[in-house]
Structures are given as structure tokens and as C-alpha cells.
Motif scaffolding. Structure first.
Motif, PDB file in Angstrom:
ATOM      1  N   ARG A 118      -8.887  38.005 -24.915  1.00 27.89           N
ATOM      2  CA  ARG A 118     -10.307  37.686 -25.044  1.00 27.89           C
ATOM      3  C   ARG A 118     -11.092  38.032 -23.783  1.00 27.89           C
ATOM      4  O   ARG A 118     -12.315  38.135 -23.822  1.00 27.89           O
ATOM      5  CB  ARG A 118     -10.476  36.181 -25.329  1.00 27.89           C
ATOM      6  N   TYR A 119     -10.387  38.210 -22.659  1.00 29.11           N
ATOM      7  CA  TYR A 119     -11.076  38.333 -21.387  1.00 29.11           C
ATOM      8  C   TYR A 119     -10.892  39.717 -20.754  1.00 29.11           C
ATOM      9  O   TYR A 119     -11.072  39.875 -19.551  1.00 29.11           O
ATOM     10  CB  TYR A 119     -10.570  37.244 -20.434  1.00 29.11           C
ATOM     11  N   LYS A 120     -10.533  40.700 -21.562  1.00 27.04           N
ATOM     12  CA  LYS A 120     -10.308  42.070 -21.052  1.00 27.04           C
ATOM     13  C   LYS A 120     -11.577  42.656 -20.437  1.00 27.04           C
ATOM     14  O   LYS A 120     -11.519  43.398 -19.452  1.00 27.04           O
ATOM     15  CB  LYS A 120      -9.812  42.959 -22.195  1.00 27.04           C
ATOM     16  N   ALA A 121     -12.721  42.323 -21.006  1.00 29.13           N
ATOM     17  CA  ALA A 121     -13.986  42.871 -20.506  1.00 29.13           C
ATOM     18  C   ALA A 121     -14.316  42.365 -19.106  1.00 29.13           C
ATOM     19  O   ALA A 121     -15.164  42.947 -18.417  1.00 29.13           O
ATOM     20  CB  ALA A 121     -15.123  42.513 -21.465  1.00 29.13           C
ATOM     21  N   LEU A 122     -13.655  41.298 -18.659  1.00 26.30           N
ATOM     22  CA  LEU A 122     -13.939  40.730 -17.344  1.00 26.30           C
ATOM     23  C   LEU A 122     -13.027  41.299 -16.272  1.00 26.30           C
ATOM     24  O   LEU A 122     -13.166  40.933 -15.094  1.00 26.30           O
ATOM     25  CB  LEU A 122     -13.770  39.201 -17.389  1.00 26.30           C
ATOM     26  N   GLU A 123     -12.122  42.181 -16.643  1.00 26.32           N
ATOM     27  CA  GLU A 123     -11.186  42.750 -15.685  1.00 26.32           C
ATOM     28  C   GLU A 123     -11.814  43.925 -14.940  1.00 26.32           C
ATOM     29  O   GLU A 123     -12.755  44.558 -15.418  1.00 26.32           O
ATOM     30  CB  GLU A 123      -9.908  43.213 -16.399  1.00 26.32           C
ATOM     31  N   GLY A 124     -11.264  44.221 -13.723  1.00 27.18           N
ATOM     32  CA  GLY A 124     -11.693  45.411 -12.975  1.00 27.18           C
ATOM     33  C   GLY A 124     -12.795  45.164 -11.973  1.00 27.18           C
ATOM     34  O   GLY A 124     -13.291  46.099 -11.359  1.00 27.18           O
ATOM     35  N   ASP A 126     -14.436  42.791  -8.506  1.00 28.70           N
ATOM     36  CA  ASP A 126     -13.935  42.150  -7.288  1.00 28.70           C
ATOM     37  C   ASP A 126     -13.553  40.694  -7.528  1.00 28.70           C
ATOM     38  O   ASP A 126     -12.589  40.192  -6.956  1.00 28.70           O
ATOM     39  CB  ASP A 126     -14.993  42.227  -6.180  1.00 28.70           C
ATOM     40  N   ASN A 127     -14.324  39.997  -8.393  1.00 26.69           N
ATOM     41  CA  ASN A 127     -14.092  38.572  -8.638  1.00 26.69           C
ATOM     42  C   ASN A 127     -13.590  38.315 -10.058  1.00 26.69           C
ATOM     43  O   ASN A 127     -13.859  37.264 -10.646  1.00 26.69           O
ATOM     44  CB  ASN A 127     -15.381  37.784  -8.399  1.00 26.69           C
ATOM     45  N   SER A 128     -12.871  39.277 -10.607  1.00 27.77           N
ATOM     46  CA  SER A 128     -12.418  39.171 -12.000  1.00 27.77           C
ATOM     47  C   SER A 128     -11.585  37.919 -12.250  1.00 27.77           C
ATOM     48  O   SER A 128     -11.780  37.222 -13.249  1.00 27.77           O
ATOM     49  CB  SER A 128     -11.604  40.413 -12.381  1.00 27.77           C
ATOM     50  N   GLN A 129     -10.656  37.602 -11.340  1.00 30.67           N
ATOM     51  CA  GLN A 129      -9.760  36.475 -11.558  1.00 30.67           C
ATOM     52  C   GLN A 129     -10.535  35.161 -11.602  1.00 30.67           C
ATOM     53  O   GLN A 129     -10.302  34.311 -12.478  1.00 30.67           O
ATOM     54  CB  GLN A 129      -8.700  36.415 -10.456  1.00 30.67           C
ATOM     55  N   MET A 130     -11.468  35.011 -10.667  1.00 33.89           N
ATOM     56  CA  MET A 130     -12.261  33.777 -10.612  1.00 33.89           C
ATOM     57  C   MET A 130     -13.123  33.637 -11.870  1.00 33.89           C
ATOM     58  O   MET A 130     -13.170  32.576 -12.493  1.00 33.89           O
ATOM     59  CB  MET A 130     -13.145  33.775  -9.369  1.00 33.89           C
ATOM     60  N   ILE A 131     -13.790  34.711 -12.263  1.00 35.73           N
ATOM     61  CA  ILE A 131     -14.659  34.665 -13.440  1.00 35.73           C
ATOM     62  C   ILE A 131     -13.837  34.418 -14.709  1.00 35.73           C
ATOM     63  O   ILE A 131     -14.228  33.648 -15.585  1.00 35.73           O
ATOM     64  CB  ILE A 131     -15.458  35.985 -13.560  1.00 35.73           C
TER      65      ILE A 131
END
Length: 323
Positions: A118-124, A126-131
Motif C-alpha cells: 500500500r505504501y510503494k508510492a512513498l518509497e524513494g 529522503d524521508n520515505s521511512q518516516m513518512i
């Protein structure tokens, strides 16, 4: 203006101008150009971080604001999760326990999300992990809140039904104590007044003068008010809902009609001697889900402990019933 250089000529005993050669001029020009280029490169890499453009400053502020917001959201989610856990604890161990319904299993409350990422669009970024973490926690919290909301809807419905149930249960004596001659017969095996054989007496007999008021023992709807049932004479049946039906037999007259809604304590009829009856009295029965049960367990609404104890003793006497 370029400087003019001289040298001393010992032969002529005079100063002569130094004439630069063409190659030296070109060399001097190229060295100057190279020095300027080097200075420009150094300035870009060394001084650019110190002197940011307005656009860069704005983007930097926006990034810091996003990071701050994510941290605040994370703290709020932690606080909300704590509050939700307390609510879930009360829901399972107080509310649902009180209304005698099963608690919601923990695996149902905390079930994850299946399927694709569900969260693939949030990858890539600088703060991907936090978001991603914040978004995932918000999704889990939203689902748990939805489950809890549905549970509270159910609790509200159960509370409404509980209130209706408490009002509907036949909970008072259908004839007032001051109107009674005596409590003639209780629930259980008794001697039939006509055949003298022992038979099961499915209700309680209240001896009272003809015309004594009879009251509905709980909220409900008049299901029958007729004398078409063998042995009961003129009688009334009140459907209280929740599986409860109360019956009032051997009446002299009715004060209600079929389909009428009544409240606990409403006057519905009068004591008589109709049907298979030996003397004026009220025969009173309670049925729960089609099974006849002892009415003596339902008089908590208008009897004192002393009166209830006296009724129990009278009801246990295995004498002769009046019907």
C-alpha cells in the motif's frame, strides 16, 4: 593603461623601452583566463553552501516544516493509540460484559492489511521511512477506531434493548395485595378442584372479589382479549416481547382490546369466575419462549422482602387449585 618597462643600454648610455614579444602576451592572457576560471569553480563549490538562493532557503524551510509535522503526527498517533487501548479495555471488560455479549478478539481489532504494498508510492524519498511509518500507523489506528465505533453502536443498541427489556419483563403482582383475600394456589402439582386428581398447575391463583382490578405486569401489546380458549374463560394475553407472554384468566370483564399497547401497571381487566373456575379469582401465567415458568420469580417490582417471603410460603402449600 599598461605599464612601460625600460632597460639601461651601456653602449648608448641611455634607457631603452622593453618591447614584449607576442608569445608572452598570449601566455599572460591565457594564465589570467585560467586563474579566473579556477576562481569561479572554487567559488561555486566553496561559497554556494554559504550563500543560498531565496528559492533554496524556501525549500529548506518547507522540508524542516514537513519533518516537524511528521514528528508531531507521530506523537499524536501514540497518544491516540493509548486512549484507544483504554477504550477497548473498557469496551471488552465493562460494557460488553454488562450486556452479556462476547468481547471483540484482539486479532480482529489489530488485523493488518493484506494484498499489494500500500505504501510503494512513498518509497524513494529522503524521508520515505518516516513518512511510511506514520502513514501505516495512521491506517492501523483508523481501522481500530472503525472497529471500536461499530462496537459502541452495538453497545448503544444493547442498552436501548436492555431498557426496553427491563420495562417489558412481567415484574409486578397483577392484583394489589390490599385487594387480595388470599393467594390460593401456586405453581406446581396441585389437586384439580373438579376431578380431584393431581395435575400440574401452570400458574398462580389470586383469590379476590369479583370486579377487583387486574393490572398488566409489564409493557407490551394485547395479543388476545377473548374467551375462545378452553378453560380460561374471559382472559387476556399480553405479548411483552423478548419471548415473554403473560396470561390473565377467569376475568369478569376487559378494559383493553386486541392490538392495544399497555404499560406496566395499566388496568387491563377485572377478576371474575368465568371458564373452568371454582370461585372468583385470577389465574396468572408467564410463558418464556413457549415454556411456562413460575411467576413467583417475577414479583420484584412491587413486593417487599417480607411480602415476597410470605407469598413463597403460601405458594408452596400443595392444596387444591381453583381451576
Amino acid at each position: 593603461m599598461a605599464k612601460v618597462k625600460y632597460y639601461y643600454d651601456s653602449d648608448t648610455l641611455s634607457y631603452q623601452k622593453i618591447k614584449p614579444r607576442k608569445g608572452q602576451k598570449l601566455k599572460h592572457f591565457l594564465l589570467t583566463l585560467l586563474a579566473g576560471f579556477i576562481f569561479m569553480i572554487l567559488g561555486f563549490f566553496v561559497f554556494t553552501p554559504i550563500f543560498e538562493s531565496p528559492k533554496e532557503k524556501e525549500l529548506k524551510r518547507e522540508l524542516e516544516f514537513v519533518k516537524l509535522n511528521e514528528e508531531l503526527h507521530g506523537k499524536k498517533i501514540t497518544q491516540l493509540d493509548k486512549i484507544l487501548k483504554e477504550l477497548q479495555e473498557r469496551d471488552n471488560n465493562i460494557y460488553r460484559l454488562y450486556f452479556e455479549v462476547n468481547p471483540i478478539p484482539e486479532e480482529q481489532r489489530t488485523a493488518g492489511f493484506g494484498g499489494i504494498n500500500r505504501y510503494k508510492a512513498l518509497e524513494g524519498f529522503d524521508n520515505s521511512q518516516m513518512i511510511t511509518d506514520v502513514t501505516k500507523n495512521m491506517d492501523i489506528l483508523s481501522k481500530q477506531l472503525y472497529v471500536q465505533s461499530k462496537s459502541l453502536d452495538e453497545i448503544v443498541k444493547l442498552a436501548e434493548d436492555k431498557e426496553k427489556l427491563l420495562a417489558a419483563i412481567p415484574a409486578i403482582q397483577p392484583v394489589k395485595n390490599e385487594d387480595l383475600t388470599r393467594m390460593a394456589s401456586g405453581y406446581g402439582w396441585r389437586t384439580d378442584p373438579f376431578t380431584k386428581a393431581r395435575k400440574k398447575h401452570w400458574g398462580m391463583d389470586f383469590t379476590a372479589p369479583r370486579g377487583t382490578p387486574v393490572y398488566a405486569s409489564g409493557d407490551g401489546v394485547i395479543e388476545r382479549a377473548d374467551q375462545a380458549s378452553a378453560g380460561y374463560g374471559k382472559h387476556i394475553r399480553v405479548n411483552h416481547g423478548f419471548g415473554y407472554i403473560s396470561l390473565y384468566a377467569h376475568l369478569s370483564n376487559y378494559n383493553v382490546r386486541k392490538g392495544q399497547k399497555v404499560k406496566r401497571g395499566d388496568l387491563i381487566g377485572f377478576v371474575g369466575n368465568t371458564g373452568r373456575s371454582q370461585a372468583p379469582h385470577l389465574h396468572y401465567e408467564i410463558t418464556k419462549n413457549g415454556t411456562k415458568i413460575n411467576p413467583i420469580n417475577f414479583y420484584y417490582g412491587n413486593l417487599s422482602p417480607e411480602e415476597f417471603e410470605a407469598m413463597q410460603k403460601a405458594a408452596q402449600i400443595e392444596g387444591q387449585s381453583l381451576d
